[in-house]
Design a protein around this motif. Structure first.
Motif, PDB file in Angstrom:
ATOM      1  N   THR A  58       0.842  -1.188   0.000  1.00 17.32           N
ATOM      2  CA  THR A  58       0.000   0.000   0.000  1.00 17.32           C
ATOM      3  C   THR A  58       0.877   1.237   0.000  1.00 17.32           C
ATOM      4  OG1 THR A  58      -1.703  -1.164   1.256  1.00 17.32           O
ATOM      5  CG2 THR A  58      -1.811   1.249   1.221  1.00 17.32           C
ATOM      6  N   TYR A  59       0.669   2.107  -0.959  1.00 15.91           N
ATOM      7  CA  TYR A  59       1.426   3.353  -1.049  1.00 15.91           C
ATOM      8  C   TYR A  59       0.600   4.498  -0.482  1.00 15.91           C
ATOM      9  CZ  TYR A  59       4.732   0.994  -4.149  1.00 15.91           C
ATOM     10  OH  TYR A  59       5.668   0.161  -4.667  1.00 15.91           O
ATOM     11  N   VAL A  79       4.546   6.811  -2.057  1.00 18.98           N
ATOM     12  CA  VAL A  79       5.448   6.836  -0.899  1.00 18.98           C
ATOM     13  C   VAL A  79       5.288   5.522  -0.139  1.00 18.98           C
ATOM     14  CG1 VAL A  79       6.055   8.004   1.237  1.00 18.98           C
ATOM     15  CG2 VAL A  79       5.249   9.330  -0.729  1.00 18.98           C
ATOM     16  N   PRO A  80       6.317   4.666  -0.065  1.00 15.88           N
ATOM     17  CA  PRO A  80       6.204   3.389   0.640  1.00 15.88           C
ATOM     18  C   PRO A  80       5.980   3.591   2.132  1.00 15.88           C
ATOM     19  CG  PRO A  80       8.117   3.419  -0.817  1.00 15.88           C
ATOM     20  CD  PRO A  80       7.621   4.819  -0.734  1.00 15.88           C
ATOM     21  N   ASP A  87      12.735  11.174   3.653  1.00 11.11           N
ATOM     22  CA  ASP A  87      12.503  10.669   2.303  1.00 11.11           C
ATOM     23  C   ASP A  87      11.469  11.517   1.567  1.00 11.11           C
ATOM     24  OD1 ASP A  87      14.265   8.564   2.770  1.00 11.11           O
ATOM     25  OD2 ASP A  87      12.694   7.300   3.614  1.00 11.11           O
ATOM     26  N   VAL A  88      10.441  11.942   2.280  1.00 15.59           N
ATOM     27  CA  VAL A  88       9.428  12.814   1.684  1.00 15.59           C
ATOM     28  C   VAL A  88      10.046  14.157   1.288  1.00 15.59           C
ATOM     29  CG1 VAL A  88       7.250  14.030   2.098  1.00 15.59           C
ATOM     30  CG2 VAL A  88       7.548  11.686   2.917  1.00 15.59           C
ATOM     31  N   LYS A  89      10.948  14.662   2.137  1.00 10.14           N
ATOM     32  CA  LYS A  89      11.613  15.930   1.825  1.00 10.14           C
ATOM     33  C   LYS A  89      12.463  15.819   0.563  1.00 10.14           C
ATOM     34  CE  LYS A  89      11.871  17.838   6.521  1.00 10.14           C
ATOM     35  NZ  LYS A  89      12.772  18.328   7.593  1.00 10.14           N
ATOM     36  N   LEU A 115       8.093  18.253  12.154  1.00  9.85           N
ATOM     37  CA  LEU A 115       8.316  16.812  12.239  1.00  9.85           C
ATOM     38  C   LEU A 115       9.798  16.505  12.081  1.00  9.85           C
ATOM     39  CD1 LEU A 115       5.361  15.637   9.966  1.00  9.85           C
ATOM     40  CD2 LEU A 115       5.424  15.650  12.468  1.00  9.85           C
ATOM     41  N   LYS A 116      10.279  15.594  12.917  1.00  3.91           N
ATOM     42  CA  LYS A 116      11.680  15.186  12.815  1.00  3.91           C
ATOM     43  C   LYS A 116      11.880  14.310  11.588  1.00  3.91           C
ATOM     44  CE  LYS A 116      12.775  15.425  17.742  1.00  3.91           C
ATOM     45  NZ  LYS A 116      13.312  14.689  18.908  1.00  3.91           N
ATOM     46  N   ASP A 117      13.080  14.358  11.033  1.00  2.38           N
ATOM     47  CA  ASP A 117      13.371  13.619   9.805  1.00  2.38           C
ATOM     48  C   ASP A 117      13.254  12.117   9.992  1.00  2.38           C
ATOM     49  OD1 ASP A 117      13.848  16.001   8.543  1.00  2.38           O
ATOM     50  OD2 ASP A 117      16.037  15.893   8.690  1.00  2.38           O
ATOM     51  N   SER A 118      13.445  11.632  11.210  1.00  2.00           N
ATOM     52  CA  SER A 118      13.452  10.187  11.449  1.00  2.00           C
ATOM     53  C   SER A 118      12.066   9.581  11.626  1.00  2.00           C
ATOM     54  CB  SER A 118      14.301   9.886  12.688  1.00  2.00           C
ATOM     55  OG  SER A 118      13.774  10.570  13.828  1.00  2.00           O
ATOM     56  N   ILE A 119      11.022  10.392  11.681  1.00  2.00           N
ATOM     57  CA  ILE A 119       9.667   9.872  11.906  1.00  2.00           C
ATOM     58  C   ILE A 119       9.204   9.056  10.704  1.00  2.00           C
ATOM     59  CG2 ILE A 119       7.244  10.535  12.186  1.00  2.00           C
ATOM     60  CD1 ILE A 119       8.104  12.857  13.854  1.00  2.00           C
ATOM     61  N   ASN A 120       8.630   7.870  10.982  1.00  2.00           N
ATOM     62  CA  ASN A 120       8.100   7.028   9.922  1.00  2.00           C
ATOM     63  C   ASN A 120       6.795   7.608   9.401  1.00  2.00           C
ATOM     64  OD1 ASN A 120       6.416   4.609   8.858  1.00  2.00           O
ATOM     65  ND2 ASN A 120       8.506   3.832   8.942  1.00  2.00           N
TER      66      ASN A 120
END
Length: 334
Positions: A58-59, A79-80, A87-89, A115-120
């Motif tokens: 699911t994307y 977006v996986p 990754d979104v950035k 939001l922090k960069d490490s958040i899933n």
């Protein structure tokens, strides 16, 4: 009779053949059944094709809106679930090259935290479409660059005053007046302090976030470089006079420099110059800046205390969440 016996004998001789044929047929049937069962077992172990497995993922679609106008800037699709905010950035940067990842601030709510960069990204999803708000954080610099620039400036600036450049001090007066040993000791302590900070930046400190706004570096450099110029000018001035209590005051303060750096530096140098009758025209000038090192030390205590409290809370939260103990900024005193 003889013919009947022959016929019966022939029938008997034909019976074993019939029995053998029946046995042969039953053996072939069992082999066929065995082959069929093996085929069914092997068929159960067949793995699905990569295309079939891939189709089950699911994307997400990430809709990015401007935080001020709420207008849609772009949609980042496919977006996986395992992707992070960073990754979104990066995908957002491909769609809008003018905003590189470190300059992009993403919020789940308009007034919410960044939001922090490490958040899933999957942890933010309520449906297959995720809406994030974009804020331009401005030009960014790395934390390592930030501290190296901030600490290298005071180190070099102080040395320029220490060698008494002709553009800063009167050369005739510089050659005439003897330098007290505390001037050399102050230069050593000052340089040692910033060299230690530079080495810690390169080999010790680990920064939680990769970047900070350029304006923060400009403010930090203005603070450190400005106060260093102010301090170094008076300590290295040809008319500088040593502390009131002489060698004892310098020695004790130099030892204490290892624990409370800038407070001890203030006591050690006693920046207020002592003037004699021949220097009366300098009294008002020097008095207006007499507490420069003390002011700098006071401001640094406040700033360092705020930073230390914040870092201490993060440390306890990460390693000892059950502990609520406060840290001592200055032992015994504060």
């Amino acid at each position: 009779m003889h013919q009947r016996q022959k016929s019966s004998t022939a029938e008997r001789t034909s019976d074993p053949a019939a029995d053998g044929g029946a046995l042969s047929m039953s053996h072939n049937d069992s082999r066929s059944l065995l082959n069929f069962s093996q085929l069914m077992l092997s068929a159960g172990q067949i793995k699905p094709s990569p295309a079939l497995k891939h189709s089950k993922i699911t994307y997400f679609e990430v809709e990015i809106l401007d935080v001020q106008s709420k207008k849609q800037i772009c949609i980042v699709d496919k977006v996986p679930p395992a992707s992070t905010v960073l990754d979104v950035k990066h995908k957002f940067h491909k769609a809008c090259p003018q905003w590189y990842p470190s300059r992009v601030g993403l919020q789940l709510e308009r007034n919410g935290p960044f939001l922090k960069d490490s958040i899933n990204i999957q942890s933010l999803a309520v449906s297959s479409i995720i809406t994030l708000y974009f804020t331009d954080l401005g030009q960014q610099v790395g934390w390592t660059t930030f501290f190296l620039t901030e600490y290298t400036g005071p180190l070099l600036i102080y040395l320029l005053f220490y060698i008494r450049l002709s553009t800063i001090y009167d050369q005739v007066e510089s050659r005439k007046n003897f330098r007290h040993p505390v001037v050399h000791l102050a230069c050593f302590c000052h340089c040692l302090h910033y060299i230690r900070h530079l080495l810690e930046t390169l080999f010790v400190h680990k920064f939680s976030e990769g970047h900070t706004p350029l304006k923060n570096m400009i403010k930090g450099c203005a603070f450190y470089w400005g106060f260093t110029s102010w301090i170094a000018y008076y300590i290295n001035h040809p008319r500088y006079t040593p502390p009131s209590f002489g060698h004892r005051q310098v020695s004790y303060a130099a030892l204490a420099f290892l624990a409370g750096s800038w407070i001890s530096f203030t006591v050690m140098t006693q920046t207020l110059p002592e003037t004699d009758m021949e220097r009366r025209y300098m009294i008002l000038f020097f008095k207006s800046f007499s507490l420069v090192v003390g002011i700098f030390a006071f401001l640094m205590v406040i700033q360092m205390s705020l930073w230390a409290q914040k870092k201490h809370k993060l440390y306890l939260k990460r390693f000892y969440p059950e502990v609520r103990r406060k840290a001592a900024m200055i032992p015994i005193i504060f």
